[in-house]
Design an enzyme around this catalytic site. Structure first.
Site, PDB file in Angstrom:
ATOM      1  N   ARG A   8       0.892  -1.215  -0.008  1.00 47.16           N
ATOM      2  CA  ARG A   8       0.007  -0.122   0.116  1.00 47.16           C
ATOM      3  C   ARG A   8       0.742   1.436   0.198  1.00 47.16           C
ATOM      4  NH1 ARG A   8      -5.117  -1.352   0.186  1.00 47.16           N
ATOM      5  NH2 ARG A   8      -5.688  -3.227   0.996  1.00 47.16           N
ATOM      6  N   LYS A  12       6.625   3.062  -3.252  1.00 47.70           N
ATOM      7  CA  LYS A  12       7.071   1.818  -3.655  1.00 47.70           C
ATOM      8  C   LYS A  12       6.352   1.488  -4.841  1.00 47.70           C
ATOM      9  CE  LYS A  12       7.890  -0.915   0.391  1.00 47.70           C
ATOM     10  NZ  LYS A  12       7.664  -2.177   1.117  1.00 47.70           N
ATOM     11  N   ASP A  69       9.544  -6.237   0.778  1.00 43.69           N
ATOM     12  CA  ASP A  69       9.687  -5.692   2.321  1.00 43.69           C
ATOM     13  C   ASP A  69      11.107  -5.246   2.226  1.00 43.69           C
ATOM     14  OD1 ASP A  69       8.156  -5.682   4.988  1.00 43.69           O
ATOM     15  OD2 ASP A  69      10.124  -6.275   5.510  1.00 43.69           O
ATOM     16  N   SER A  70      11.351  -3.953   2.657  1.00 41.50           N
ATOM     17  CA  SER A  70      12.629  -3.404   2.615  1.00 41.50           C
ATOM     18  C   SER A  70      12.836  -2.513   3.647  1.00 41.50           C
ATOM     19  CB  SER A  70      12.601  -2.600   1.268  1.00 41.50           C
ATOM     20  OG  SER A  70      11.245  -1.709   1.229  1.00 41.50           O
ATOM     21  N   PHE A 152      11.600   8.685  -1.410  1.00 37.05           N
ATOM     22  CA  PHE A 152      11.044   8.820  -0.095  1.00 37.05           C
ATOM     23  C   PHE A 152      11.815   7.973   0.934  1.00 37.05           C
ATOM     24  CE2 PHE A 152      10.005   4.078   0.201  1.00 37.05           C
ATOM     25  CZ  PHE A 152      10.531   3.601  -0.854  1.00 37.05           C
ATOM     26  N   TYR A 154      14.030   7.199   3.810  1.00 37.04           N
ATOM     27  CA  TYR A 154      15.535   7.427   4.163  1.00 37.04           C
ATOM     28  C   TYR A 154      16.303   8.391   3.147  1.00 37.04           C
ATOM     29  CZ  TYR A 154      13.883   5.296   8.389  1.00 37.04           C
ATOM     30  OH  TYR A 154      13.259   4.813   9.729  1.00 37.04           O
ATOM     31  N   LYS A 175      18.572   6.386  -9.304  1.00 40.72           N
ATOM     32  CA  LYS A 175      18.341   5.895  -8.361  1.00 40.72           C
ATOM     33  C   LYS A 175      18.120   4.344  -8.650  1.00 40.72           C
ATOM     34  CE  LYS A 175      15.625   4.733  -4.103  1.00 40.72           C
ATOM     35  NZ  LYS A 175      14.353   5.101  -3.461  1.00 40.72           N
ATOM     36  N   HIS A 180      18.598  -0.929  -4.108  1.00 44.70           N
ATOM     37  CA  HIS A 180      18.304  -2.203  -3.734  1.00 44.70           C
ATOM     38  C   HIS A 180      17.035  -2.637  -4.311  1.00 44.70           C
ATOM     39  CE1 HIS A 180      16.457   1.360  -1.814  1.00 44.70           C
ATOM     40  NE2 HIS A 180      15.497   0.500  -1.060  1.00 44.70           N
ATOM     41  N   ARG A 181      15.831  -1.893  -4.466  1.00 41.27           N
ATOM     42  CA  ARG A 181      14.787  -2.286  -5.154  1.00 41.27           C
ATOM     43  C   ARG A 181      15.055  -2.557  -6.674  1.00 41.27           C
ATOM     44  NH1 ARG A 181      12.027   1.032  -3.085  1.00 41.27           N
ATOM     45  NH2 ARG A 181      11.392  -0.299  -1.414  1.00 41.27           N
TER      46      ARG A 181
END
Ligand code: ITT
Length: 201
Positions: A8, A12, A69-70, A152, A154, A175, A180-181
């Site tokens: 949600r 992300k 989940d990050s 968004f 950090y 980015k 990581h994503r």
């Protein structure tokens, strides 16, 4: 292939849609399935939480579900905020409050010890119960004050390794190429390609 995004978090969703735009998938949102149960993210690891979110959504919708989940791990803080990244400053805390709390906790940590990494764990759960896991990491360090307005979480205090700008000072494409994503989703891309080739063979 249809995939329901089991998140949600609007930021992300934006990133996942952007990064997967060239992949052969049709994306559905949780809003397309009103009544889908909420998941309590009480796992100790990113993997546990990602699996829980993906399995709940795949079961409810009958479609493959992708959960992310990050979070951020600061080495000198033994991996905090970690799986608690979204609610580090308390339930319902916003990005600004989370950043404030982290900078306060790190106020006495010297430059050389401000290393940290972002972790992204993606779980893809299929309706038949099969689960696949993909990790992505982004190493870097935490600054002493927020810089930049993009992204968004950090992003304004995270300097990826060998960069002198924070994620929040970078363009979306910059980015995504090192995040990581982005890393986890490029592994998802490989998996989907194999799966689609296999189903067409
Ligand atoms: P869903 O569970 O619905 O996906 P959430 O925001 O609760 O949404 P997480 O539990 O995975 O998701 O927490 C992720 C948090 O980690 C996020 O709120 C940010 O604080 C941080 N985070 C993750 N990826 C980030 C990124 O690319 N840039 C900055 N912060 C990030």
């Amino acid at each position: 292939m249809d995939i329901v995004l089991a998140t949600r978090n609007k930021k992300k969703i934006e990133e996942i849609k952007r990064i997967t735009s060239g992949m052969a998938i049709s994306i559905y949102m949780l809003d397309d399935f009103p009544g889908c149960p909420e998941v309590e993210e009480n796992g100790v690891t990113f993997k546990e939480n990602a699996i829980k979110k993906a399995v709940t959504v795949a079961r409810y919708t009958g479609k493959p579900a992708l959960a992310d989940d990050s979070g951020l791990e600061v080495y000198e803080l033994n991996g905090a905020p970690g799986t608690l990244s979204a609610r580090y400053a308390g339930e319902g805390a916003d990005d600004r409050k989370n950043i404030e709390k982290l900078l306060h906790k790190m106020r006495l940590i010297v430059e050389e010890k401000r290393n940290a990494r972002f972790v992204c764990c993606i779980a893809i759960a299929l309706p038949d119960g099969v689960i696949n896991i993909f990790y992505g990491y982004s190493e870097g360090r935490i600054g002493t004050e927020p810089k930049g307005v993009s992204g968004f979480g950090y992003d304004p205090i995270f300097y990826p390794e060998s960069h002198s700008r924070t994620f929040a000072e970078m363009s979306d494409g910059e980015k995504d190429a090192i995040s990581h994503r982005g890393m986890a989703l490029s592994k998802v891309h490989g998996y989907l390609r194999k799966k689609i080739d296999f189903s067409m063979a």
